[in-house]
Design a protein around this motif. Structure first.
Motif, PDB file in Angstrom:
ATOM      1  N   LYS A 144     -94.478  96.383   7.570  1.00 39.46           N
ATOM      2  CA  LYS A 144     -95.228  94.918   7.130  1.00 39.46           C
ATOM      3  C   LYS A 144     -93.776  94.469   8.124  1.00 39.46           C
ATOM      4  N   ARG A 145     -92.575  94.183   7.912  1.00 41.15           N
ATOM      5  CA  ARG A 145     -91.096  92.906   8.608  1.00 41.15           C
ATOM      6  C   ARG A 145     -92.442  92.426  10.353  1.00 41.15           C
ATOM      7  N   LYS A 146     -92.465  93.887  10.468  1.00 47.81           N
ATOM      8  CA  LYS A 146     -92.986  93.989  12.422  1.00 47.81           C
ATOM      9  C   LYS A 146     -94.514  92.671  12.510  1.00 47.81           C
ATOM     10  N   GLN A 147     -95.403  93.504  11.632  1.00 47.94           N
ATOM     11  CA  GLN A 147     -96.749  93.318  11.368  1.00 47.94           C
ATOM     12  C   GLN A 147     -96.054  91.113  11.485  1.00 47.94           C
ATOM     13  N   ARG A 148     -95.108  90.661   9.696  1.00 49.09           N
ATOM     14  CA  ARG A 148     -95.252  89.547   9.679  1.00 49.09           C
ATOM     15  C   ARG A 148     -94.805  88.625  11.197  1.00 49.09           C
ATOM     16  N   ALA A 149     -93.693  89.620  11.647  1.00 47.62           N
ATOM     17  CA  ALA A 149     -92.938  89.253  13.046  1.00 47.62           C
ATOM     18  C   ALA A 149     -93.716  88.738  13.985  1.00 47.62           C
ATOM     19  N   ARG A 150     -94.748  89.665  14.178  1.00 45.76           N
ATOM     20  CA  ARG A 150     -96.416  89.404  14.979  1.00 45.76           C
ATOM     21  C   ARG A 150     -96.993  88.456  14.824  1.00 45.76           C
ATOM     22  N   MET A 151     -97.455  88.423  14.187  1.00 49.12           N
ATOM     23  CA  MET A 151     -98.487  87.545  13.240  1.00 49.12           C
ATOM     24  C   MET A 151     -97.507  85.353  13.260  1.00 49.12           C
ATOM     25  N   ALA A 152     -95.686  85.454  13.208  1.00 49.34           N
ATOM     26  CA  ALA A 152     -95.182  84.765  12.892  1.00 49.34           C
ATOM     27  C   ALA A 152     -95.275  84.175  15.071  1.00 49.34           C
ATOM     28  N   ALA A 153     -95.141  84.897  15.320  1.00 52.56           N
ATOM     29  CA  ALA A 153     -95.391  84.714  16.721  1.00 52.56           C
ATOM     30  C   ALA A 153     -96.605  84.210  17.646  1.00 52.56           C
TER      31      ALA A 153
END
Length: 267
Positions: A144-153
Motif C-alpha cells: 500500500k505504501r508503494k502504491q501511495r508513493a506511485r500515485m503521489a508521483a
C-alpha cells in the motif's frame, strides 16, 4: 541391597563388576545424580561425560545421542523464519517422540526433558521472529505504501504538466495580446496622422539632410511647403511657414473634434 532412586538394578548392571565394593556406593550415587540431571534437561559437563564413559558406557552413548539430538533440534528452531514455522517444528518433534513408545520409559523421559530444554534455549530467538500473520500484514502495508508513493508521483507529474501547459498558454495569450496592442497603437497612430494631416519624416534635399538642427526629424504640416520647412530649420518666419502653422492648427482642431465625437461610441 538398598535402592538408589529406584534404579539400583540398572546401576548395578552399568557399574563394572571389577569395581571395588567400597567404591560402588559412591559410583551409584553419582550415576543417579547424572540421571536426575538428564531428566531435568541439564547439560553434562566434560567430567560427567568422562565418568559415564568409564563406569556406564551404555548410558554414556545414550547421553551423547541425546546431546546431538538436542543441538540439532535447537538449531532447527532457530532457523525457522516465523513463529508459526517454529510451532510446526515442535509439533513434528512431539509426534516423533510419541512414535518411540517401545523404547525404555526412563530414556524417553530424558529425551523429552532434553527436547523441552532445547525449546527453552531457542525461545529468545524464536520470540524475536515475526508472526506469519504479522509478516503478511507488513507485506500488505508495504504494498500500500508503494502504491501511495506511485500515485503521489503520478499526481506530481500531472500537476507539473498542467503548470507547464498553463504557462505556455498564458505566454501565447500574452504574446497575442501584446501583438494586438502593438497593432492597435500603430492603427491609432496612423489614424491620428491622417486626421491631423501630419506625417513624420526627415526632409531631404538632393540626398542631403534638410537645413534643420543637424537633420533632425521635423513636422511637415499638410498644405505646407518645403520652403516653410526650410524656413523653420533656419529660424526664418516666411509667409509659407506661417501658412503651414495655421494649417497644422486647423488640422489639430479637426482631430480633437473627431476624437470627442468618437469617445461616446467607444464607451
Amino acid at each position: 541391597m538398598k535402592q538408589v532412586s529406584g534404579w539400583n538394578k540398572t546401576l548395578l548392571q552399568e557399574v563394572s563388576s571389577d569395581t571395588p565394593s567400597k567404591n560402588r556406593a559412591a559410583i551409584r550415587r553419582k550415576l543417579a545424580r547424572i540421571r536426575q540431571k538428564l531428566m531435568a534437561g541439564g547439560r553434562l559437563t566434560a567430567e560427567e561425560k568422562a565418568f559415564l564413559r568409564r563406569y556406564a558406557p551404555k548410558l554414556y552413548e545414550q547421553a551423547m545421542a541425546m546431546e546431538r539430538e538436542r543441538a540439532a533440534y535447537e538449531e532447527r528452531l532457530k532457523r525457522c523464519r516465523t513463529k508459526e514455522e517454529a510451532e510446526r517444528v515442535k509439533n513434528e518433534k512431539m509426534m516423533e517422540m510419541a512414535e518411540g513408545e517401545d523404547e525404555d520409559r526412563k530414556l524417553q523421559m530424558m529425551r523429552m526433558a532434553q527436547t523441552k530444554a532445547a525449546e527453552d534455549d531457542a525461545a529468545p530467538a524464536v520470540n524475536r521472529k515475526p508472526s506469519q500473520v504479522e509478516q503478511e500484514k507488513k507485506r500488505i502495508q508495504e504494498e500500500k505504501r508503494k502504491q501511495r508513493a506511485r500515485m503521489a508521483a503520478e499526481r506530481k507529474k500531472l500537476e507539473k504538466d498542467r503548470h507547464e501547459r498553463e504557462r505556455a498558454e498564458k505566454k501565447w495569450w500574452d504574446d497575442k495580446y501584446y501583438e494586438s496592442e502593438r497593432l492597435k497603437e500603430e492603427t491609432e497612430e496612423d489614424y491620428r496622422e491622417r486626421e491631423e494631416g501630419v506625417i513624420y519624416r526627415k526632409p531631404r534635399y538632393g540626398g542631403q539632410d534638410s537645413p534643420g538642427d543637424g537633420g533632425e526629424t521635423v513636422l511637415m504640416p499638410a498644405g505646407g511647403s518645403m520652403g516653410a520647412v526650410a524656413a523653420a530649420g533656419t529660424g526664418g518666419e516666411t509667409e509659407g511657414y506661417k501658412d503651414g502653422l495655421r494649417a497644422y492648427a486647423r488640422g489639430h482642431e479637426a482631430y480633437e473634434a473627431a476624437a470627442a465625437a468618437e469617445a461616446p461610441k467607444r464607451s
